[in-house]
Design a protein around this motif. Structure first.
Motif, PDB file in Angstrom:
ATOM      1  N   ILE A 192       0.841  -1.197   0.000  1.00  0.00           N
ATOM      2  CA  ILE A 192       0.000   0.000   0.000  1.00  0.00           C
ATOM      3  C   ILE A 192       0.872   1.242   0.000  1.00  0.00           C
ATOM      4  CG2 ILE A 192      -1.653   1.334   1.363  1.00  0.00           C
ATOM      5  CD1 ILE A 192      -2.840  -1.287   2.274  1.00  0.00           C
ATOM      6  N   LYS A 193       1.907   1.197   0.811  1.00  0.00           N
ATOM      7  CA  LYS A 193       2.816   2.342   0.833  1.00  0.00           C
ATOM      8  C   LYS A 193       3.615   2.441  -0.464  1.00  0.00           C
ATOM      9  CE  LYS A 193       2.803   0.882   4.583  1.00  0.00           C
ATOM     10  NZ  LYS A 193       3.545   1.077   5.830  1.00  0.00           N
ATOM     11  N   ALA A 194       4.008   1.305  -0.988  1.00  0.00           N
ATOM     12  CA  ALA A 194       4.817   1.312  -2.205  1.00  0.00           C
ATOM     13  C   ALA A 194       4.037   1.836  -3.405  1.00  0.00           C
ATOM     14  CB  ALA A 194       5.333  -0.090  -2.510  1.00  0.00           C
ATOM     15  N   SER A 195       2.711   1.701  -3.330  1.00  0.00           N
ATOM     16  CA  SER A 195       1.884   2.154  -4.456  1.00  0.00           C
ATOM     17  C   SER A 195       2.088   3.632  -4.718  1.00  0.00           C
ATOM     18  CB  SER A 195       0.399   1.874  -4.195  1.00  0.00           C
ATOM     19  OG  SER A 195      -0.074   2.694  -3.138  1.00  0.00           O
ATOM     20  N   THR A 196       2.574   4.360  -3.707  1.00  0.00           N
ATOM     21  CA  THR A 196       2.791   5.791  -3.904  1.00  0.00           C
ATOM     22  C   THR A 196       3.840   6.055  -4.980  1.00  0.00           C
ATOM     23  OG1 THR A 196       4.455   5.811  -2.146  1.00  0.00           O
ATOM     24  CG2 THR A 196       2.203   6.372  -1.533  1.00  0.00           C
ATOM     25  N   LEU A 197       4.719   5.087  -5.205  1.00  0.00           N
ATOM     26  CA  LEU A 197       5.741   5.279  -6.240  1.00  0.00           C
ATOM     27  C   LEU A 197       5.131   5.413  -7.627  1.00  0.00           C
ATOM     28  CD1 LEU A 197       8.498   2.742  -5.200  1.00  0.00           C
ATOM     29  CD2 LEU A 197       8.594   5.224  -5.065  1.00  0.00           C
ATOM     30  N   ALA A 198       3.923   4.839  -7.773  1.00  0.00           N
ATOM     31  CA  ALA A 198       3.323   4.850  -9.108  1.00  0.00           C
ATOM     32  C   ALA A 198       3.109   6.261  -9.616  1.00  0.00           C
ATOM     33  CB  ALA A 198       2.009   4.068  -9.080  1.00  0.00           C
ATOM     34  N   TYR A 199       3.075   7.214  -8.680  1.00  0.00           N
ATOM     35  CA  TYR A 199       2.844   8.586  -9.113  1.00  0.00           C
ATOM     36  C   TYR A 199       3.999   9.079  -9.982  1.00  0.00           C
ATOM     37  CZ  TYR A 199       5.115  12.775  -7.019  1.00  0.00           C
ATOM     38  OH  TYR A 199       5.928  13.838  -6.731  1.00  0.00           O
ATOM     39  N   MET A 200       5.150   8.435  -9.842  1.00  0.00           N
ATOM     40  CA  MET A 200       6.288   8.838 -10.654  1.00  0.00           C
ATOM     41  C   MET A 200       6.140   8.446 -12.116  1.00  0.00           C
ATOM     42  SD  MET A 200       9.347   8.399  -8.069  1.00  0.00           S
ATOM     43  CE  MET A 200       9.510  10.141  -7.891  1.00  0.00           C
ATOM     44  N   ILE A 201       5.261   7.496 -12.392  1.00  0.00           N
ATOM     45  CA  ILE A 201       4.996   7.224 -13.807  1.00  0.00           C
ATOM     46  C   ILE A 201       3.586   7.683 -14.169  1.00  0.00           C
ATOM     47  CG2 ILE A 201       6.672   5.369 -14.005  1.00  0.00           C
ATOM     48  CD1 ILE A 201       4.386   3.372 -13.873  1.00  0.00           C
ATOM     49  N   SER A 202       3.208   8.763 -13.550  1.00  0.00           N
ATOM     50  CA  SER A 202       1.955   9.477 -13.801  1.00  0.00           C
ATOM     51  C   SER A 202       0.683   8.649 -13.645  1.00  0.00           C
ATOM     52  CB  SER A 202       1.978  10.173 -15.164  1.00  0.00           C
ATOM     53  OG  SER A 202       2.402   9.301 -16.157  1.00  0.00           O
ATOM     54  N   VAL A 203       0.661   7.837 -12.586  1.00  0.00           N
ATOM     55  CA  VAL A 203      -0.597   7.177 -12.241  1.00  0.00           C
ATOM     56  C   VAL A 203      -1.262   8.022 -11.173  1.00  0.00           C
ATOM     57  CG1 VAL A 203      -1.615   5.139 -11.170  1.00  0.00           C
ATOM     58  CG2 VAL A 203       0.310   4.889 -12.741  1.00  0.00           C
TER      59      VAL A 203
END
Lengths: 234, 250
Positions: free
Chosen positions: A170-181
């Motif tokens: 759940i915390k790691a999902s925040t990384l997805a914002y770096m590929i514009s999710v």
């Protein structure tokens, strides 16, 4: 230090609108990664030749470098190879139509699978060998032994660790914002940048993630209790 | 009828079985006695392929198997004709008492649920646990667990039941209840091979007693032959040690 509480409250519904995306990424990467991880664990438990060694390298590799790098490799690397394949087969480049979300789920699933495989492998190894022998002694096949006796008990041992991984996802999902999710963190950062209210936004984001995790912790605690009822002495 | 011949087994450098022969006729109860390390448990485990012998042949009924070269399919075949009662019972921890017995019937013998339940209940009542069907192994005493293990083996109706020191890990007060169940089974002329340290018990229920030491069969015969008229020096020594223990307990 003055916090703009009204701004904080206003931002909550906006951030929560992206909760489904966060949930989607976390849940799907956990499910897919979990399934793959279980498969890998079984291959390694039964010491299947060639594959055992192969996956040992795989696990070491995937756990060995940052998730963010894996994410970028997926996002920038995969389209390149998909494009190559499409060109050689003579069809339109499919990579164009794949949403960033798919790359995120892919990268996170692969990452999760490595960790999950170790969770299941250690859970299976922790079971006493006697029950496995008892299964053989009555003529059960390996599959029957695993399905009826070993895996259910391994699950009980694995649940706390799987919950750990899931909360990590759940915390790691925040990384997805770096590929514009547009998951929750991405939305929060946009809000913060717009109004320059960084502290308020990050406090709100922290609380949202924490409440989400607390809720899930309680759900999983109940699950763990139900699965381990057979161990109770009284 | 089960017959094994020329069984050899080595664990790294330790030769545990050095050419053992054993024959069990249908309905016969055989006890295997001997000091620790004599290979009795290993012999049993070679029979149902929990250990892979280095040499040896086995006949069960009219089927022949090589203990060394048996295929996976053959091993499964043998395991479906035999059943084992373990020293540490090895019950399925995540299954109820009833399920522990029915699982072999439904999963391995493909019986339907209703029949399996009926068979299981009958044997569980026989071992005195008809009232604990929905308990889990963790909730039972050692003696009760072992009795479930015996019911589990019986319900499968195997050609032979192998007992690997069934009472060795039990508290002394619980040994009696398990022995009386085993005695019941023996009285029904089910083919049994029992590895045990319970000398008096072995003498009482066995048709044949086999004494093993150092990986070979030293002597074998009826209980009277072995206990009253031992021929070999090692047998005499072994029995003397136990007689001393018996005296001390008195």
């Amino acid at each position: 230090m003055r916090l703009d509480t009204q701004f904080m409250l206003d931002s909550i519904p906006i951030i929560l609108k992206a909760l489904p995306v966060t949930a989607f990424i976390s849940v799907f990467s956990m499910l897919l990664g979990g399934l793959l991880g279980l498969l890998i664990a079984l291959i390694r438990y039964y010491k299947i030749p060639v594959l055992d060694r192969l996956f040992r390298v795989y696990v070491s590799l995937i756990r060995g470098f940052p998730l963010m790098v894996q994410l970028y490799l997926a996002y920038f690397g995969l389209p390149f190879y998909i494009n190559m394949y499409c060109q050689s087969v003579g069809i339109d480049n499919l990579a164009k139509n794949i949403p960033p979300l798919a790359f995120a789920v892919f990268a996170f699933s692969v990452n999760t699978s490595a960790y999950v495989s170790e969770v299941f492998r250690s859970a299976l190894d922790s079971l006493d060998k006697g029950q496995r022998e008892a299964c053989s002694s009555i003529g059960m096949t390996s599959f029957q032994t695993m399905a009826h006796i070993l895996l259910p008990q391994a699950m009980v041992a694995a649940i706390p660790n799987l919950v750990n991984l899931f909360l990590g996802n759940i915390k790691a999902s925040t990384l997805a914002y770096m590929i514009s999710v547009h998951e929750m963190m991405g939305v929060a950062v946009v809000l913060a940048n717009r109004a320059y209210n960084y502290l308020e936004i990050y406090i709100v984001t922290a609380v949202i993630y924490w409440l989400l995790c607390v809720l899930l912790e309680r759900v999983f605690a109940r699950m763990e209790f139900r699965f381990s009822r057979y161990k109770v002495r009284v | 009828m089960i017959r094994v011949t020329n069984v050899h087994k080595k664990f790294k450098d330790l030769e545990v079985l050095r050419g053992v022969d054993l024959e069990v006729k249908d309905g016969e109860v055989i006890s295997i006695l001997g000091p620790s390390g004599s290979g009795k448990t290993t012999l049993l485990r070679c029979i149902n392929f929990l250990e892979k012998a280095d040499e040896g042949e086995m006949e069960i009924g009219d089927r022949k198997y090589s203990l060394k070269y048996a295929t996976k399919k053959q091993k499964l075949e043998v395991q479906r004709k035999t059943a084992m009662v373990f020293q540490l019972n090895n019950l399925f921890a995540n299954k109820t008492v009833l399920e522990n017995v029915t699982i072999g019937l439904t999963v391995v013998q493909k019986m339907n649920k209703a029949d399996a339940r009926r068979v299981a209940v009958r044997y569980l009542e026989k071992v005195g646990l008809g009232d604990r069907l929905s308990s889990y192994p963790a909730q039972l005493s050692g003696g009760q667990q072992q009795r479930v293990g015996i019911a589990r083996a019986l319900a499968l109706n195997p050609s032979v039941i192998l007992f690997d020191e069934p009472t060795s890990a039990l508290d002394p007060e619980l040994v009696g209840e398990v022995l009386s169940v085993i005695r019941q089974v023996a009285e029904e002329h089910i083919t049994m091979v029992i590895v045990t340290h319970e000398m008096a018990f072995a003498r009482d229920i066995s048709d044949k007693v086999v004494f093993m030491d150092g990986g070979v069969v030293v002597e074998s015969g009826t209980p009277e032959d072995i206990f009253l008229n031992p021929q070999k020096e090692r047998t005499v020594q072994f029995l003397q040690r136990f007689r001393q223990v018996g005296e001390a307990v008195k």
